[in-house]
Design a protein around this motif. Structure first.
Motif, PDB file in Angstrom:
ATOM      1  N   CYS A 177       1.014  -1.072  -0.009  1.00 55.28           N
ATOM      2  CA  CYS A 177      -0.107   0.107   0.005  1.00 55.28           C
ATOM      3  C   CYS A 177       0.817   1.323   0.068  1.00 55.28           C
TER       4      CYS A 177
ATOM      5  N   TRP B 148     -11.107   5.887   0.865  1.00 51.34           N
ATOM      6  CA  TRP B 148     -12.590   5.407   0.678  1.00 51.34           C
ATOM      7  C   TRP B 148     -13.443   4.964   1.802  1.00 51.34           C
TER       8      TRP B 148
ATOM      9  N   ARG C 171      -7.463  -3.243  -4.712  1.00 52.10           N
ATOM     10  CA  ARG C 171      -8.443  -3.256  -3.808  1.00 52.10           C
ATOM     11  C   ARG C 171      -8.291  -2.112  -2.716  1.00 52.10           C
ATOM     12  N   ILE C 172      -9.380  -1.776  -2.160  1.00 56.22           N
ATOM     13  CA  ILE C 172      -9.072  -0.875  -1.030  1.00 56.22           C
ATOM     14  C   ILE C 172      -8.147  -1.429  -0.063  1.00 56.22           C
ATOM     15  N   CYS C 173      -7.153  -0.552   0.398  1.00 57.55           N
ATOM     16  CA  CYS C 173      -6.272  -1.299   1.653  1.00 57.55           C
ATOM     17  C   CYS C 173      -7.230  -1.407   2.839  1.00 57.55           C
TER      18      CYS C 173
ATOM     19  N   GLY D 252      -7.698   2.153   4.423  1.00 58.51           N
ATOM     20  CA  GLY D 252      -8.775   2.548   3.652  1.00 58.51           C
ATOM     21  C   GLY D 252      -8.854   3.246   2.392  1.00 58.51           C
ATOM     22  N   TYR D 253      -7.525   3.383   2.034  1.00 58.69           N
ATOM     23  CA  TYR D 253      -7.069   4.136   0.909  1.00 58.69           C
ATOM     24  C   TYR D 253      -6.995   3.341  -0.429  1.00 58.69           C
ATOM     25  N   TYR D 254      -7.419   3.931  -1.517  1.00 62.50           N
ATOM     26  CA  TYR D 254      -7.162   3.387  -2.756  1.00 62.50           C
ATOM     27  C   TYR D 254      -7.111   4.516  -3.819  1.00 62.50           C
TER      28      TYR D 254
END
Ligand SMILES: [Zn+2]
Length: 68
Positions: A30, A54, A41-43, A47-49
């Protein structure tokens, strides 16, 4: 009832199951937090993409009891 006509040896069972290929998921780092995550996929950690936030994590109220 369908029944096997001949005895299946353990060797044959093992040989068949030996063809199952164990594949590892495609993990990438990430860029935000540096942990391994699935690509595209979102981490799950931050929660970052693609540099955008996100998903925001619900912060649990942790009781920090330090015993010293
Ligand atoms: Zn992350």
């Amino acid at each position: 009832m369908p029944n096997p006509k001949k005895h299946h040896t353990h060797s044959r069972t093992r040989m068949r199951r030996g063809q199952w290929i164990l594949s590892t998921p495609n993990l990438t780092r990430c860029p935000q937090c540096g942990t391994y995550k699935l690509s595209h996929r979102i981490c799950p950690n931050c929660g970052y993409y693609k540099g955008e936030l996100w998903v925001t994590k619900k912060e649990k109220t942790k009781e920090t009891t330090t015993t010293k």
